[in-house]
Design an enzyme around this catalytic site. Structure first.
Site, short mmCIF file in Angstrom:
data_model
loop_
_atom_site.label_atom_id
_atom_site.label_comp_id
_atom_site.label_asym_id
_atom_site.label_seq_id
_atom_site.Cartn_x
_atom_site.Cartn_y
_atom_site.Cartn_z
N GLU A 15 0.82 -1.22 0.00
CA GLU A 15 0.00 0.00 0.00
C GLU A 15 0.86 1.27 0.00
OE1 GLU A 15 -3.83 -0.76 2.55
OE2 GLU A 15 -2.24 -1.99 3.36
N PHE A 166 -11.86 -19.25 1.86
CA PHE A 166 -10.81 -18.29 1.54
C PHE A 166 -9.52 -18.67 2.25
CE2 PHE A 166 -14.57 -15.69 0.71
CZ PHE A 166 -14.25 -15.15 -0.53
N LYS A 168 -5.94 -16.87 3.44
CA LYS A 168 -5.42 -15.52 3.66
C LYS A 168 -4.12 -15.55 4.45
CE LYS A 168 -10.05 -13.42 4.14
NZ LYS A 168 -10.88 -12.55 5.00
N SER A 174 -4.35 -5.07 2.24
CA SER A 174 -4.67 -4.82 0.83
C SER A 174 -5.15 -6.04 0.07
CB SER A 174 -3.45 -4.25 0.08
OG SER A 174 -3.24 -2.93 0.45
N SER A 175 -5.62 -7.06 0.78
CA SER A 175 -6.09 -8.29 0.14
C SER A 175 -4.98 -9.02 -0.62
CB SER A 175 -7.26 -8.01 -0.83
OG SER A 175 -8.32 -7.36 -0.16
N ALA A 205 -14.05 -19.76 6.33
CA ALA A 205 -15.25 -20.25 5.67
C ALA A 205 -15.98 -19.12 4.95
CB ALA A 205 -16.18 -20.88 6.70
N THR A 207 -19.53 -17.33 3.90
CA THR A 207 -20.86 -17.25 4.49
C THR A 207 -21.86 -17.96 3.58
OG1 THR A 207 -21.19 -15.11 3.39
CG2 THR A 207 -20.38 -15.06 5.66
N THR A 208 -22.98 -18.37 4.15
CA THR A 208 -23.97 -19.14 3.38
C THR A 208 -24.65 -18.30 2.31
OG1 THR A 208 -25.56 -18.66 5.15
CG2 THR A 208 -24.46 -20.80 5.22
N ARG A 284 -10.87 1.89 11.24
CA ARG A 284 -12.04 1.56 10.43
C ARG A 284 -12.34 0.09 10.67
NH1 ARG A 284 -10.41 1.12 5.17
NH2 ARG A 284 -10.80 -1.10 5.33
N ASN A 299 -15.23 -8.56 10.28
CA ASN A 299 -14.22 -9.06 9.36
C ASN A 299 -12.82 -8.64 9.77
OD1 ASN A 299 -12.95 -10.16 7.07
ND2 ASN A 299 -13.28 -8.31 5.88
N ASN A 302 -8.89 -2.00 10.89
CA ASN A 302 -7.76 -1.30 10.27
C ASN A 302 -7.39 -0.10 11.13
OD1 ASN A 302 -7.54 -2.52 7.32
ND2 ASN A 302 -9.70 -2.35 7.83
#
Length: 339
Positions: A15, A166, A168, A174-175, A205, A207-208, A284, A299, A302
């Site tokens: 970033e 996912f 990670k 920054s994903s 996991a 989400t549904t 945030r 989630n 930041n």
């Protein structure tokens, strides 16, 4: 008398360029009748650039190589009232720079060593938030050595969560390094990518139902306040690096079109997380909201979010009646508080 502020920007994370854009906005917004601001850019190699190269880097949006190998003389506490470490991700938002400034005995904007380090590390964040009862998606931890020596145990953990999921890296922003894994055949490649960037990896996991991406800003130290709630909307499967930094790929909606009771849950939970992680100054807090079930899942947190004039965090407080200039002035004031 004017307060002397050292504004740090750039840094070694993915970033870097976003930080430079944020710094330009902050530099323009801090009132000149209250502050004397000295910007210093840190290159991607970790070198602290001298004044002329710092100015050029801010103008160009990219830092050259060179600069002092270890620390710029501006890292000294002498002569500065506070530091605004506008650095995102590893080697900036993770407690490293905060530790340096603490040792130097100089106040700084944002969370201290503990709040920064714990919030940056996804594993520690999840463990702390779980301890205070904050809901999150199901997840598992995997470690590089375990993947190298006992890969089947990691694969079994993924199967236990179920597909899709996912993968990670635990300590990147920054994903970067995040993969959506639809089938077991895709798992090894995603894990190899993530373990190439970090020694610890999270399996998370899905989400549904597709969640709504909800964000809220926090401002303050021991008596923090929450902003109005915002929402990010995008067409991509998840909020990946390309979606995050390509203009037009995502749109902000402030305030988020949520029932009042849901918006209040977001704000209350965000404040709870801010306190639990020992954050300070600003943060945030990002959530998944599952409209079909009413679930609200935290989630990430930041501690130094993007700070351009069009970034979500300042826009959230603008909706609360706080201008960008007033916001950055307030943040410097919070840095100077006893805490």
């Amino acid at each position: 008398m004017k307060k002397r502020i050292l504004l740090l920007a750039g840094g070694q994370s993915g970033e870097h360029e976003v930080s430079l854009l944020s710094a330009r906005s902050v530099l323009a917004a801090l009132p000149r009748d209250q502050f004397d601001v000295t910007p210093v850019v840190i290159s991607k190699q970790g070198r602290w650039l001298p004044p002329t190269e710092t100015v050029r880097a801010l103008q160009d949006g990219a830092a050259p190589t060179g600069g002092d190998l270890v620390l710029h003389r501006a890292a000294s506490a002498e002569g500065y009232d506070a530091v605004f470490p506008l650095l995102h991700g590893p080697m900036g938002e993770d407690g490293t720079v905060q530790g340096l400034l603490t040792l130097a005995g100089i106040p700084f904007v944002g969370s201290g060593v503990l709040g920064s380090a714990v919030s940056m590390d996804k594993v520690m964040t999840k463990q702390v938030l779980a301890s205070v009862g904050i809901a999150q998606v199901a997840w598992r931890l995997a470690v590089r050595r375990e993947w190298q020596q006992h890969p089947d145990s990691v694969r079994a953990r993924a199967a236990d969560l179920g597909y899709p999921l996912f993968v990670k890296p635990a300590n990147l922003g920054s994903s970067v390094g995040i993969s959506k894994v639809g089938t077991p055949a895709e798992l090894d490649g995603a894990l190899n990518l993530a373990f190439g960037l970090d020694r610890r990896v999270i399996l998370e996991a899905m989400t549904t139902h597709r969640p709504r991406e909800i964000e809220v800003g926090i401002l303050g130290n021991d008596a923090p306040i929450a902003s109005p709630v915002g929402e990010l909307r995008f067409e991509a499967e998840f909020y990946d690096y390309e979606t995050k930094y390509t203009e037009g790929r995502a749109t902000m909606h402030i305030p988020a079109p949520l029932p009042p009771e849901v918006a209040e849950r977001v704000r209350t939970t965000a404040l709870q997380a801010f306190r639990a992680l020992d954050c300070a100054g600003l943060a945030r807090v990002d959530f998944f909201y599952i409209e079909q079930t009413g679930e609200l899942l935290l989630n990430e947190v930041n501690t130094m979010p993007g700070f351009t004039t069009t970034s979500m965090y300042p826009k959230l407080f603008e909706a609360a009646g706080l201008s960008y200039s007033e916001l950055v002035t307030r943040l410097v004031g919070l840095a100077l508080e006893d805490r």
